[in-house]
Design an enzyme around this catalytic site. Structure first.
Site, PDB file in Angstrom:
ATOM      1  N   GLU A   1      10.233  16.159  14.556  1.00 41.44           N
ATOM      2  CA  GLU A   1      10.523  15.948  13.138  1.00 41.44           C
ATOM      3  C   GLU A   1       9.631  16.884  12.327  1.00 41.44           C
ATOM      4  O   GLU A   1       8.411  16.729  12.301  1.00 41.44           O
ATOM      5  CB  GLU A   1      10.236  14.497  12.760  1.00 41.44           C
ATOM      6  CG  GLU A   1      10.585  14.208  11.322  1.00 41.44           C
ATOM      7  CD  GLU A   1      10.337  12.764  10.938  1.00 41.44           C
ATOM      8  OE1 GLU A   1       9.290  12.217  11.313  1.00 41.44           O
ATOM      9  OE2 GLU A   1      11.195  12.197  10.242  1.00 41.44           O
TER      10      GLU A   1
ATOM     11  N   LYS B   1       0.856  -1.193   0.000  1.00 42.00           N
ATOM     12  CA  LYS B   1       0.000   0.000   0.000  1.00 42.00           C
ATOM     13  C   LYS B   1       0.883   1.231   0.000  1.00 42.00           C
ATOM     14  O   LYS B   1       1.491   1.586   0.999  1.00 42.00           O
ATOM     15  CB  LYS B   1      -0.929   0.053   1.215  1.00 42.00           C
ATOM     16  CG  LYS B   1      -2.009   1.116   0.978  1.00 42.00           C
ATOM     17  CD  LYS B   1      -2.484   1.859   2.190  1.00 42.00           C
ATOM     18  CE  LYS B   1      -1.671   2.983   2.726  1.00 42.00           C
ATOM     19  NZ  LYS B   1      -1.695   4.240   1.952  1.00 42.00           N
TER      20      LYS B   1
ATOM     21  N   CYS C   1      13.647  11.057   6.052  1.00 42.53           N
ATOM     22  CA  CYS C   1      13.587  10.595   7.442  1.00 42.53           C
ATOM     23  C   CYS C   1      14.906  10.825   8.164  1.00 42.53           C
ATOM     24  O   CYS C   1      14.933  11.118   9.349  1.00 42.53           O
ATOM     25  CB  CYS C   1      13.206   9.131   7.489  1.00 42.53           C
ATOM     26  SG  CYS C   1      14.260   8.121   6.445  1.00 42.53           S
TER      27      CYS C   1
ATOM     28  N   GLU D   1      10.040   1.247  10.202  1.00 41.97           N
ATOM     29  CA  GLU D   1      11.131   2.205   9.960  1.00 41.97           C
ATOM     30  C   GLU D   1      10.459   3.565  10.078  1.00 41.97           C
ATOM     31  O   GLU D   1       9.668   3.932   9.208  1.00 41.97           O
ATOM     32  CB  GLU D   1      11.689   2.039   8.551  1.00 41.97           C
ATOM     33  CG  GLU D   1      12.326   0.710   8.271  1.00 41.97           C
ATOM     34  CD  GLU D   1      13.636   0.541   9.000  1.00 41.97           C
ATOM     35  OE1 GLU D   1      14.199   1.550   9.452  1.00 41.97           O
ATOM     36  OE2 GLU D   1      14.066  -0.609   9.129  1.00 41.97           O
TER      37      GLU D   1
END
Ligand code: NDP
Length: 498
Positions: A400, A191, A302, A267
């Site tokens: 983040e 997905k 990331c 992750e």
């Protein structure tokens, strides 16, 4: 490829056709309920196409197809050499369709087409090739039992691997999961992020053309709350590989607990520190790489080096260099090879980035950038932005942001820098710049991160594992270690007459 001009890319974009249905059991199909969602180019605001919006019924169909294919054994029990030839063909097909795949990612989520054509798409081909070449060179084990006993320790594919991926590197994230899972003999149901499903759908088509049997590789575009959750909760999915935010990574662990206890490999997010010591011999290079580390892919990476710790005696000079480099990273049309930064993926992400910037204006020293801009009066773009004198507990230094926003934090001693760098919920990547070999080892040992790059940033290759510590997740993509996620150890114990 690199010779293509802005006009060439625009002309190719005009001619591009999109795969906009789900890919299940070897063919493109609509969602069972016929629902679709808009796929929007963030650089222009235009709707590129309307893509099938898969729900639980479609995920069921894809998982059933994947299971049938796995049990049939044409892929799962094929000789590793046979899987290798098919995946090598897929790598070649990716190379043959490089410009198209690069364009799909660029139009879908705003990244520079030049980056997509020189980094993402060649990377995808390379990773498929790497796992293809590796898979017929891995031996199983024989346990040191006594006479009369032969215990084989075999690595076997798990079955149906669910993969849920983010929008920042659409083709590469789809590849990181599926190349290793497929090489090991699994079936995959992928997905992709709802913002960027187009390259994964084309990849599925190329995989079929390469000879991946029907049902072995399926793609179910759709939303996280529907298609993603259905995959996470599915009782017939044997393992779930996820890349995305920490919040959603935790949800997948809950889905596993509420369903069939499938292993989940998250992750997740990062807030990577980049430590610049005064004894670094090449501060120009350190600054260039620090700018690349935060502004590449609009900071939507990331492992982006979003916390810059600079030793106080070189701080002013270093920040000056960073401001000059930021000026050279102004956003432009992603299809223009002269552009240095592309568009932000969507309005929600742009608003989130601007929210951090507006709050930061009150708590830190904005030294460059800070504005949302347009290119040719349209699109979602954010200037390369640097805050200096960011306090350790400021959200700018802790959260983040996933945008082109750098937080500079001065330090005096090595111990102080390491302590601040480690005081984070994340532990994905870190960088250290020093000419002192002992310091390089000492600091690399002390930093809590899945990858520590010394005198570079974001070091990464097919040969080395990539993944995090702490709330950056666990499990590793890339390298042979990634195969651990997609295989189980099986002991076959044979008694014989000694
Ligand atoms: P999200 O976590 O929002 O989404 C990732 C995927 O999960 C998407 O496919 C998304 O679908 C799906 N999803 C969202 N909500 C749910 C839910 N409730 N149940 C099931 N699935 C769900 O991340 P982003 O796409 O915004 O990507 C950015 C994040 O990814 C950043 O935090 C970044 O650090 C991380 N990332 C980590 C990497 C790593 O290797 N550690 C590499 C690259 C990115 P939908 O499209 O509908 O949102």
């Amino acid at each position: 490829m690199l010779d293509l001009t802005h006009d060439d890319w625009k002309a190719r974009a005009e001619r591009l056709t999109f795969r906009n249905q789900a890919f299940i059991a070897g063919r493109f199909v609509d969602a069972a309920d016929g629902d679709r969602f808009d796929c929007i180019n963030p650089a222009t605001g235009e709707v590129l196409t309307r893509v099938a919006s898969c729900k639980a019924a479609d995920v069921d169909a894809a998982v059933a197809a994947a299971r049938r294919a796995f049990e049939a054994g044409h892929w799962s029990r094929a000789a590793p050499e046979a899987r290798k030839s098919v995946l090598l063909r897929l790598a070649e097909l990716i190379r043959a369709n490089l410009a198209e795949l690069a364009l799909l990612d660029s139009l879908d989520m705003g990244k520079l087409v030049t980056d997509a054509a020189t980094i993402d798409a060649p990377g995808s081909a390379h990773f498929f090739q790497w796992y293809a070449e590796a898979i017929d060179k891995i031996y199983d084990e024989v346990a040191p039992t006594g006479p009369g006993d032969l215990a084989l320790i075999r690595r076997v594919p798990l079955g149906v691997v669910g993969a849920v991926t983010p929008w920042n590197f659409p083709l590469d994230m789809a590849t990181w999961k599926s190349a290793a899972a497929l090489a090991a003999g699994n079936s995959v149901v992928l997905k992709p992020a709802e913002q960027s499903p187009l390259s994964a759908l084309r990849l599925a088509e190329l995989a079929a053309e390469a000879g991946v049997p029907e049902g072995v590789f399926n793609v179910v575009p759709g939303f996280g709350e529907t298609a993603g959750q259905a995959l996470g909760l599915h009782g017939d999915v044997d393992c779930l590989a996820f890349t995305g935010s920490t919040v959603v990574g935790k949800l997948f662990m809950q889905y596993a607990g509420r369903s069939n206890m499938k292993p989940v490999w998250p992750e997740t997010g990062g807030k990577s520190p980049n430590l610049i010591f005064a004894d670094c011999g090449n501060l120009d290079q350190a600054a260039e790489m620090a700018a690349f580390g935060i502004f590449f892919n609009q900071g939507e990476t990331c492992s982006a080096n979003s916390r810059l710790y600079v030793q106080r005696e070189i701080r002013d000079a270093f920040v000056e260099k960073m401001i000059a480099l930021a000026a050279a990273h102004q956003p432009g049309d992603p299809l223009d090879p002269a552009s240095k930064m592309g568009a932000i993926v969507d309005k929600a992400q742009t608003d989130r980035i601007m929210g951090f910037i507006e709050a930061g204006r009150r708590t830190a020293d904005l030294v460059c950038g800070g504005r949302q801009v347009t290119v040719g009066d349209r699109g979602l773009y954010v200037e390369p932005t640097i805050f200096d004198d960011v306090a350790h507990h400021d959200p700018l230094a802790r959260e983040e942001i996933f945008g082109p926003v750098l937080s500079v934090i001065p330090f005096d001693t090595e111990e102080e820098a390491v302590a601040m760098a480690n005081d984070s919920i994340y532990g994905l990547a870190a960088s250290v710049w020093t000419d002192d070999l002992s310091r390089a080892h000492r600091v690399a040992d002390a930093l809590h991160a899945g990858t520590v790059s010394v005198n570079t940033v974001d070091a990464l290759s097919a040969q080395t594992p990539f993944g995090g510590m702490k709330q950056s997740g666990f499990g590793r993509d890339l390298s042979l270690h990634s195969l651990d996620k997609y295989t189980a150890l099986k002991t076959v114990w044979i008694k014989y007459r000694p």
